[in-house]
Design a protein around this motif. Structure first.
Motif, PDB file in Angstrom:
ATOM      1  N   LEU A  59     -18.939   7.699   7.791  1.00  9.53           N
ATOM      2  CA  LEU A  59     -18.079   7.850   6.622  1.00  9.53           C
ATOM      3  C   LEU A  59     -18.576   6.958   5.497  1.00  9.53           C
ATOM      4  O   LEU A  59     -19.240   5.941   5.736  1.00  9.53           O
ATOM      5  N   ASP A  60     -18.253   7.321   4.243  1.00  7.90           N
ATOM      6  CA  ASP A  60     -18.587   6.382   3.174  1.00  7.90           C
ATOM      7  C   ASP A  60     -17.694   5.148   3.327  1.00  7.90           C
ATOM      8  O   ASP A  60     -16.650   5.178   3.987  1.00  7.90           O
ATOM      9  N   ARG A  61     -18.124   4.038   2.731  1.00  4.97           N
ATOM     10  CA  ARG A  61     -17.488   2.756   2.985  1.00  4.97           C
ATOM     11  C   ARG A  61     -15.994   2.777   2.650  1.00  4.97           C
ATOM     12  O   ARG A  61     -15.181   2.296   3.430  1.00  4.97           O
ATOM     13  N   HIS A  62     -15.613   3.284   1.505  1.00  2.00           N
ATOM     14  CA  HIS A  62     -14.198   3.210   1.144  1.00  2.00           C
ATOM     15  C   HIS A  62     -13.341   4.040   2.090  1.00  2.00           C
ATOM     16  O   HIS A  62     -12.248   3.602   2.471  1.00  2.00           O
ATOM     17  N   GLU A  63     -13.812   5.210   2.487  1.00  3.39           N
ATOM     18  CA  GLU A  63     -13.037   6.026   3.408  1.00  3.39           C
ATOM     19  C   GLU A  63     -12.906   5.321   4.758  1.00  3.39           C
ATOM     20  O   GLU A  63     -11.834   5.357   5.398  1.00  3.39           O
ATOM     21  N   ALA A  64     -13.982   4.667   5.192  1.00  4.30           N
ATOM     22  CA  ALA A  64     -13.901   3.909   6.441  1.00  4.30           C
ATOM     23  C   ALA A  64     -12.901   2.756   6.311  1.00  4.30           C
ATOM     24  O   ALA A  64     -12.110   2.504   7.235  1.00  4.30           O
ATOM     25  N   LEU A  65     -12.907   2.068   5.182  1.00  6.45           N
ATOM     26  CA  LEU A  65     -11.963   0.973   4.965  1.00  6.45           C
ATOM     27  C   LEU A  65     -10.525   1.494   4.913  1.00  6.45           C
ATOM     28  O   LEU A  65      -9.599   0.853   5.429  1.00  6.45           O
ATOM     29  N   ARG A  66     -10.343   2.665   4.313  1.00  2.67           N
ATOM     30  CA  ARG A  66      -9.001   3.232   4.224  1.00  2.67           C
ATOM     31  C   ARG A  66      -8.464   3.572   5.621  1.00  2.67           C
ATOM     32  O   ARG A  66      -7.320   3.251   5.959  1.00  2.67           O
ATOM     33  N   ARG A  67      -9.286   4.218   6.425  1.00  2.00           N
ATOM     34  CA  ARG A  67      -8.839   4.581   7.775  1.00  2.00           C
ATOM     35  C   ARG A  67      -8.633   3.337   8.632  1.00  2.00           C
ATOM     36  O   ARG A  67      -7.696   3.269   9.427  1.00  2.00           O
ATOM     37  N   MET A  68      -9.520   2.356   8.478  1.00  2.00           N
ATOM     38  CA  MET A  68      -9.346   1.106   9.213  1.00  2.00           C
ATOM     39  C   MET A  68      -8.038   0.426   8.821  1.00  2.00           C
ATOM     40  O   MET A  68      -7.307  -0.101   9.669  1.00  2.00           O
ATOM     41  N   THR A  69      -7.710   0.441   7.532  1.00  2.00           N
ATOM     42  CA  THR A  69      -6.478  -0.201   7.062  1.00  2.00           C
ATOM     43  C   THR A  69      -5.248   0.454   7.672  1.00  2.00           C
ATOM     44  O   THR A  69      -4.310  -0.230   8.107  1.00  2.00           O
ATOM     45  N   LEU A  70      -5.241   1.781   7.756  1.00  2.00           N
ATOM     46  CA  LEU A  70      -4.106   2.473   8.375  1.00  2.00           C
ATOM     47  C   LEU A  70      -3.994   2.119   9.859  1.00  2.00           C
ATOM     48  O   LEU A  70      -2.888   1.928  10.388  1.00  2.00           O
ATOM     49  N   VAL A  75       0.849  -1.194   0.000  1.00  2.00           N
ATOM     50  CA  VAL A  75       0.000   0.000   0.000  1.00  2.00           C
ATOM     51  C   VAL A  75       0.879   1.236   0.000  1.00  2.00           C
ATOM     52  O   VAL A  75       2.077   1.184   0.308  1.00  2.00           O
ATOM     53  N   ASP A  76       0.251   2.377  -0.321  1.00  2.00           N
ATOM     54  CA  ASP A  76       0.943   3.660  -0.239  1.00  2.00           C
ATOM     55  C   ASP A  76       0.687   4.285   1.136  1.00  2.00           C
ATOM     56  O   ASP A  76       0.113   3.650   2.031  1.00  2.00           O
ATOM     57  N   ASP A  77       1.092   5.530   1.297  1.00  2.00           N
ATOM     58  CA  ASP A  77       0.950   6.183   2.602  1.00  2.00           C
ATOM     59  C   ASP A  77      -0.504   6.343   3.034  1.00  2.00           C
ATOM     60  O   ASP A  77      -0.790   6.496   4.227  1.00  2.00           O
ATOM     61  N   ARG A  78      -1.434   6.317   2.093  1.00  2.00           N
ATOM     62  CA  ARG A  78      -2.863   6.468   2.402  1.00  2.00           C
ATOM     63  C   ARG A  78      -3.559   5.135   2.667  1.00  2.00           C
ATOM     64  O   ARG A  78      -4.741   5.106   2.972  1.00  2.00           O
ATOM     65  N   GLY A  79      -2.830   4.020   2.528  1.00  2.00           N
ATOM     66  CA  GLY A  79      -3.445   2.720   2.698  1.00  2.00           C
ATOM     67  C   GLY A  79      -4.096   2.184   1.440  1.00  2.00           C
ATOM     68  O   GLY A  79      -4.758   1.149   1.483  1.00  2.00           O
ATOM     69  N   GLU A  80      -3.900   2.849   0.307  1.00  2.00           N
ATOM     70  CA  GLU A  80      -4.441   2.396  -0.971  1.00  2.00           C
ATOM     71  C   GLU A  80      -3.449   1.433  -1.630  1.00  2.00           C
ATOM     72  O   GLU A  80      -2.235   1.502  -1.377  1.00  2.00           O
ATOM     73  N   PRO A  81      -3.919   0.520  -2.498  1.00  2.00           N
ATOM     74  CA  PRO A  81      -3.014  -0.429  -3.153  1.00  2.00           C
ATOM     75  C   PRO A  81      -1.897   0.288  -3.911  1.00  2.00           C
ATOM     76  O   PRO A  81      -2.133   1.303  -4.574  1.00  2.00           O
ATOM     77  N   ALA A  82      -0.681  -0.237  -3.784  1.00  2.00           N
ATOM     78  CA  ALA A  82       0.483   0.318  -4.481  1.00  2.00           C
ATOM     79  C   ALA A  82       0.974  -0.712  -5.491  1.00  2.00           C
ATOM     80  O   ALA A  82       1.407  -1.800  -5.107  1.00  2.00           O
TER      81      ALA A  82
END
Length: 489
Positions: A460-471, A54-61
């Motif tokens: 939060l919308d689902r993806h933003e919640a998943l992103r924060r949870m991943t971090l 992942v990148d610094d935001r928790g998104e796939p790299a």
């Protein structure tokens, strides 16, 4: 399927030659099992861990090539997707504090790899399915650059003749189509290896099949896929569907799937390799020039390259492995049901639970597989993947009970006995099995933690919640505290 293969087109003659070579290899394996000296049981724990980037935001790299170049260590390798890497950990003896040494080895290598990945803008995540992965991230363009993945993708879709249908009904539903095998890359696992003598292989494989559902229930860590909350261990149905070479009509005819639990208890490792040849056409019909019978006549153990390559394209949840090391052949059971993560401590506990059970169950007077149907073991796996610790599983002498009750009442004492028989220090044994016990008592697996952490981010919308949870998940992962201790808020 870890072997590099060239990019090429296969002819009908290639397939005929390959099929003939596999038959000769099967004859050679049968002869070896009768006549040849194999290396016997070695009580060591060997494992492979697949990880996400992942990148610094928790998104796939999509940068496994850059990350591997930065790590620059031979025990790291590509996996199917550009957002995957894999580490192969050499086996450690289990006796004494071997499990502690293994855990330290894994942590040290992961810490080093994380430092190196950070220099190219990547971070490592041990999780069954990366929560922030979107459908738009999995397509042919995000396959790793290694030619074997492109070739495998082409051969699977040539066999299917149509797009892949992914359909999973869980707390929410997924129904979509894929035009490549890249969704398989969403499935990241821990694979445990156990070397056994040929005479003990069937008992060990049968035992591993019998406990597969229990393993998944207590280690579930894959509740989200493409933003949807599906099964506790969504990795199981996703992997079964994402590598399926069968169109609907062949499924209806009863053609076996390439991701396969199997259909019967076995009496020899030969049964599994023979099933591979009987039921599955080759995907990668690459032949070498070696004649296995001639090699045996010279007293040289053959590599059986075609047989092992074919075996690597059939994805059993417990796969037989044949290999030759330093001129001596050996056999292993490769256990493939576990997801990666959440922490190295959790992985060590999952491994300790497995290796403890596998010391006792294959050797009891009335083995478990003589008292339960194969179908019950298969049903246990899918129930556990769907419902985690709340799944109702069948076990001889107990009947149908929740996975947590089965583990606490029956299986933890057996795992403790098995680790004692393997000579594991009592303190190490208790630390590993206490993690398993506390997961059952608290009901907190990686899957449950992820769901609770997303629910705690309500609004939060689902993806933003998943992103924060991943971090947050990554932060906890680096503490190496077991997941049952992680706060969800």
């Amino acid at each position: 399927m870890g072997r590099d293969v060239p990019a090429m087109v296969f002819s009908p003659e290639d397939r005929r030659r390959y099929r003939d070579k596999i038959r000769r290899s099967l004859d050679a394996l049968a002869r070896m099992l009768r006549e040849f000296r194999f290396e016997a049981d070695r009580p060591r724990a060997g494992l492979e861990i697949e990880l996400n980037l992942v990148d610094d935001r928790g998104e796939p790299a999509m940068k496994n090539a850059e990350v591997l170049a930065a790590i620059a260590q031979p025990d790291w390798a590509t996996e199917l997707g550009q957002f995957n890497v894999e580490i192969n950990v050499l086996p450690e003896p289990l006796e004494g504090d071997g499990a502690v040494r293994l855990e330290k080895t894994v942590r040290d290598r992961l810490n080093h790899a994380e430092e190196r990945a950070d220099t190219v803008g990547g971070h490592l995540v041990m999780v069954g399915i990366l929560p922030t992965l979107r459908e738009s991230d999995v397509h042919e363009g995000t396959l790793s650059a290694n030619p074997r993945y492109k070739l495998l993708n082409e051969q699977i879709f040539a066999a299917r003749g149509e797009d892949m249908h992914l359909s999973i009904q869980g707390d929410e539903n997924l129904d979509t189509y894929a035009d490549s095998i890249t969704p398989e890359a969403a499935c990241t696992s821990v694979q445990l290896h156990l070397q056994v003598a040929p005479s003990a292989f069937a008992a060990n494989w049968n035992a591993a099949q019998a406990i597969a559902g229990v393993q998944v229930a207590v280690a579930a860590n894959s509740p989200f896929l493409f933003g949807r909350h599906l099964w506790h261990e969504t990795r199981i149905p996703l992997f079964e569907q994402a590598t399926d070479t069968r169109p609907v009509e062949l499924k209806a005819q009863g053609v076996r799937p390439r991701v396969w639990f199997g259909e019967r208890w076995i009496t020899s490792v030969f049964d599994l390799f023979e099933e591979n040849a009987r039921y599955f056409p080759p995907l990668l019909p690459l032949c070498d020039d070696a004649d296995p019978q001639e090699e045996l006549d010279r007293g040289v153990p053959p590599e059986l390259g075609e047989l092992t390559l074919h075996n690597g394209t059939i994805y059993r949840w417990n796969r037989p492995v044949y290999a030759v090391v330093d001129g001596i052949p050996h056999l292993r059971v490769e256990n493939r049901v576990l997801p990666a993560g959440p922490s190295v401590a959790d992985i060590a506990a999952n491994a300790g639970f497995y290796y403890g059970l596998m010391r006792v169950l294959p050797n009891v007077e009335r083995p478990v597989w003589t008292r339960m149907s194969f179908a019950a073991a298969r049903d246990n796996l899918h129930a556990a993947a769907r419902d985690g610790l709340d799944a109702r599983l069948y076990w001889p002498g107990v009947g149908e009970v929740t996975a947590s009750e089965l583990i606490l009442r029956r299986l933890l004492p057996l795992a403790q006995e098995g680790l004692d028989l393997r000579g594991v220090d009592a303190g190490v044994r208790d630390r590993l099995l206490t993690i398993i016990e506390r997961r059952c008592v608290t009901g907190r697996t990686g899957a449950n933690w992820q769901v609770d952490a997303v629910d705690a981010l309500g609004g939060l919308d689902r993806h933003e919640a998943l992103r924060r949870m991943t971090l947050r998940y990554i932060e906890h992962m680096h503490t190496n505290q077991p997941v049952h201790t992680w706060p969800s808020h």
